[in-house]
Scaffold this motif. Structure first.
Motif, PDB file in Angstrom:
ATOM      1  N   ASP A 146       8.992  -5.359   1.300  1.00  0.00           N
ATOM      2  CA  ASP A 146       8.449  -5.186   2.655  1.00  0.00           C
ATOM      3  C   ASP A 146       9.364  -4.355   3.555  1.00  0.00           C
ATOM      4  N   ALA A 147      10.222  -3.537   2.938  1.00  0.00           N
ATOM      5  CA  ALA A 147      11.158  -2.738   3.741  1.00  0.00           C
ATOM      6  C   ALA A 147      10.865  -1.240   3.651  1.00  0.00           C
ATOM      7  N   ALA A 148       9.685  -0.869   3.180  1.00  0.00           N
ATOM      8  CA  ALA A 148       9.343   0.563   3.107  1.00  0.00           C
ATOM      9  C   ALA A 148       9.391   1.167   4.505  1.00  0.00           C
ATOM     10  N   SER A 149      10.036   2.305   4.622  1.00  0.00           N
ATOM     11  CA  SER A 149      10.242   2.928   5.928  1.00  0.00           C
ATOM     12  C   SER A 149       8.956   3.547   6.463  1.00  0.00           C
ATOM     13  N   PRO A 150       8.885   3.727   7.778  1.00  0.00           N
ATOM     14  CA  PRO A 150       7.748   4.444   8.352  1.00  0.00           C
ATOM     15  C   PRO A 150       7.586   5.837   7.739  1.00  0.00           C
ATOM     16  N   ALA A 151       8.704   6.477   7.376  1.00  0.00           N
ATOM     17  CA  ALA A 151       8.619   7.811   6.777  1.00  0.00           C
ATOM     18  C   ALA A 151       7.897   7.760   5.429  1.00  0.00           C
ATOM     19  N   ILE A 152       8.159   6.724   4.631  1.00  0.00           N
ATOM     20  CA  ILE A 152       7.464   6.581   3.354  1.00  0.00           C
ATOM     21  C   ILE A 152       5.979   6.332   3.590  1.00  0.00           C
ATOM     22  N   HIS A 192      14.502   2.827  -4.837  1.00  0.00           N
ATOM     23  CA  HIS A 192      14.195   1.398  -4.886  1.00  0.00           C
ATOM     24  C   HIS A 192      13.852   0.899  -6.288  1.00  0.00           C
ATOM     25  N   ALA A 193      13.349   1.769  -7.166  1.00  0.00           N
ATOM     26  CA  ALA A 193      12.945   1.326  -8.503  1.00  0.00           C
ATOM     27  C   ALA A 193      12.793   2.527  -9.417  1.00  0.00           C
ATOM     28  N   GLU A 194      12.905   2.285 -10.722  1.00  0.00           N
ATOM     29  CA  GLU A 194      12.653   3.321 -11.723  1.00  0.00           C
ATOM     30  C   GLU A 194      11.196   3.772 -11.655  1.00  0.00           C
ATOM     31  N   GLY A 195      10.977   5.008 -12.027  1.00  0.00           N
ATOM     32  CA  GLY A 195       9.626   5.558 -11.964  1.00  0.00           C
ATOM     33  C   GLY A 195       8.615   4.757 -12.759  1.00  0.00           C
ATOM     34  N   ALA A 196       9.009   4.304 -13.961  1.00  0.00           N
ATOM     35  CA  ALA A 196       8.100   3.528 -14.797  1.00  0.00           C
ATOM     36  C   ALA A 196       7.713   2.214 -14.138  1.00  0.00           C
ATOM     37  N   VAL A 197       8.658   1.618 -13.417  1.00  0.00           N
ATOM     38  CA  VAL A 197       8.386   0.368 -12.710  1.00  0.00           C
ATOM     39  C   VAL A 197       7.394   0.621 -11.577  1.00  0.00           C
ATOM     40  N   VAL A 198       7.602   1.684 -10.840  1.00  0.00           N
ATOM     41  CA  VAL A 198       6.697   2.029  -9.734  1.00  0.00           C
ATOM     42  C   VAL A 198       5.283   2.239 -10.263  1.00  0.00           C
ATOM     43  N   SER A 199       5.149   2.992 -11.359  1.00  0.00           N
ATOM     44  CA  SER A 199       3.820   3.253 -11.919  1.00  0.00           C
ATOM     45  C   SER A 199       3.162   1.973 -12.412  1.00  0.00           C
ATOM     46  N   SER A 200       3.949   1.102 -13.028  1.00  0.00           N
ATOM     47  CA  SER A 200       3.402  -0.158 -13.518  1.00  0.00           C
ATOM     48  C   SER A 200       2.913  -1.034 -12.370  1.00  0.00           C
ATOM     49  N   ARG A 201       3.698  -1.100 -11.312  1.00  0.00           N
ATOM     50  CA  ARG A 201       3.311  -1.907 -10.147  1.00  0.00           C
ATOM     51  C   ARG A 201       2.067  -1.314  -9.467  1.00  0.00           C
ATOM     52  N   ASN A 246      -7.131  -4.508  -6.764  1.00  0.00           N
ATOM     53  CA  ASN A 246      -7.861  -4.046  -5.585  1.00  0.00           C
ATOM     54  C   ASN A 246      -9.212  -3.409  -5.860  1.00  0.00           C
ATOM     55  N   LEU A 247      -9.524  -3.164  -7.122  1.00  0.00           N
ATOM     56  CA  LEU A 247     -10.795  -2.496  -7.423  1.00  0.00           C
ATOM     57  C   LEU A 247     -11.980  -3.246  -6.832  1.00  0.00           C
ATOM     58  N   GLY A 248     -11.945  -4.558  -6.946  1.00  0.00           N
ATOM     59  CA  GLY A 248     -13.054  -5.344  -6.424  1.00  0.00           C
ATOM     60  C   GLY A 248     -13.163  -5.323  -4.911  1.00  0.00           C
ATOM     61  N   HIS A 249     -12.073  -4.951  -4.239  1.00  0.00           N
ATOM     62  CA  HIS A 249     -12.064  -4.900  -2.775  1.00  0.00           C
ATOM     63  C   HIS A 249     -12.327  -3.487  -2.250  1.00  0.00           C
ATOM     64  N   LEU A 292      -4.431   2.891  -0.442  1.00  0.00           N
ATOM     65  CA  LEU A 292      -4.134   1.514  -0.044  1.00  0.00           C
ATOM     66  C   LEU A 292      -3.301   0.801  -1.111  1.00  0.00           C
ATOM     67  N   SER A 293      -3.566   1.092  -2.377  1.00  0.00           N
ATOM     68  CA  SER A 293      -2.765   0.489  -3.450  1.00  0.00           C
ATOM     69  C   SER A 293      -1.348   1.046  -3.448  1.00  0.00           C
ATOM     70  N   MET A 294      -1.176   2.318  -3.102  1.00  0.00           N
ATOM     71  CA  MET A 294       0.176   2.870  -2.986  1.00  0.00           C
ATOM     72  C   MET A 294       0.937   2.198  -1.844  1.00  0.00           C
ATOM     73  N   ILE A 295       0.271   1.979  -0.734  1.00  0.00           N
ATOM     74  CA  ILE A 295       0.926   1.304   0.390  1.00  0.00           C
ATOM     75  C   ILE A 295       1.347  -0.105  -0.017  1.00  0.00           C
ATOM     76  N   GLU A 296       0.459  -0.831  -0.659  1.00  0.00           N
ATOM     77  CA  GLU A 296       0.783  -2.187  -1.113  1.00  0.00           C
ATOM     78  C   GLU A 296       1.952  -2.166  -2.097  1.00  0.00           C
ATOM     79  N   THR A 297       1.945  -1.199  -3.010  1.00  0.00           N
ATOM     80  CA  THR A 297       3.015  -1.099  -4.001  1.00  0.00           C
ATOM     81  C   THR A 297       4.343  -0.760  -3.343  1.00  0.00           C
ATOM     82  N   ALA A 298       4.323   0.119  -2.358  1.00  0.00           N
ATOM     83  CA  ALA A 298       5.556   0.478  -1.654  1.00  0.00           C
ATOM     84  C   ALA A 298       6.165  -0.749  -0.972  1.00  0.00           C
ATOM     85  N   LEU A 299       5.323  -1.558  -0.365  1.00  0.00           N
ATOM     86  CA  LEU A 299       5.822  -2.781   0.267  1.00  0.00           C
ATOM     87  C   LEU A 299       6.354  -3.761  -0.772  1.00  0.00           C
TER      88      LEU A 299
END
Length: 234
Positions: free
Chosen positions: A81-87, A39-48, A56-59, A69-76
């Motif tokens: 919003d099409a991240a698979s249940p497997a992911i 879905h995206a280059e590794g650098a893009v994933v890390s940046s997101r 999310n730190l404040g939450h 939780l931040s990984m889940i948000e980033t995957a979406l």
């Protein structure tokens, strides 16, 4: 109490000061980039992911659960919003593995604490998830060296003022030791403590800060085993 100093209380950070921590986050992040490679280059994933963590730190605060939780948000976000249940399942599994990883103490951690215990009040001051930090302290075998343990949501000058007033003789007669300039050293110095930086090879991007070279109570050492000699030279 040594006659060469008025120091009575020493605070120690935990993660990446007494035991390894950041390496597990970085390994999991590398695994996360692989999950989203279609879905995206590794650098893009890390940046997101970093952007999500900042938001999310404040939450969620610091720690593994907020990271997951931040990984889940980033995957979406990255997948529209099409991240698979497997992911989603793999993200949850990765977080659970982080919460179960063995604790590996850093070189000279036990020897340093043993040399100082009984001569000074030792206080463990760490931020993050209460359950996980308690687990790591118990697994480390270092708990008996500490006169007090403080698990806090964040580290500020007010945090150190409160802790060293409660467990010592105030911040001016205290020292804080840790790997993070931003969290362990700068706010401790602002509170009036000695601040000792023990660098770790790995550090989270959000913990970067410049060393306060002109601050008279700032010290930098390369390894924990230097702490007793440093104190003797104050």
């Amino acid at each position: 109490m040594p006659s060469t100093t008025t120091l009575t209380t020493i605070g120690f950070d935990a993660d990446d000061t007494l035991w390894h921590n950041e390496r597990f986050f970085q390994l999991t992040e590398a695994r996360f980039r692989e999950m989203l490679a279609d879905h995206a280059e590794g650098a893009v994933v890390s940046s997101r992911l970093l952007e999500a963590e900042r938001r999310n730190l404040g939450h969620y605060g610091f720690g593994i659960k907020g990271f997951v939780l931040s990984m889940i948000e980033t995957a979406l976000d990255v997948t529209g919003d099409a991240a698979s249940p497997a992911i989603m399942r793999e993200i949850l599994d990765a977080g659970r593995e982080m919460l179960e990883h063995p604790v590996e103490t850093l070189p000279e951690a036990e020897e340093t604490l043993e040399a100082l215990a009984g001569r000074y009040r030792l206080v463990l001051i760490t931020k993050g998830d209460l359950f996980d930090q308690e687990r790591k302290l118990a697994a480390s075998g270092l708990g008996d060296f500490f006169d007090a343990v403080e698990i806090v949501s964040n580290k500020s000058a007010a945090t150190y003022e409160r802790i060293f007033a409660r467990h010592g003789d105030g911040p001016t007669r205290a020292m804080m030791i840790g790997n993070s300039l931003k969290s362990d050293v700068l706010p401790a110095l602002a509170a009036g403590c000695y601040g000792v930086h023990v660098p770790h090879d790995l550090i989270w991007a959000m913990e970067h800060a410049e060393a306060p070279a002109d601050e008279p109570r700032f010290r930098r050492i390369e390894r924990l085993g230097e702490v007793p000699g440093l104190i003797g030279g104050l």
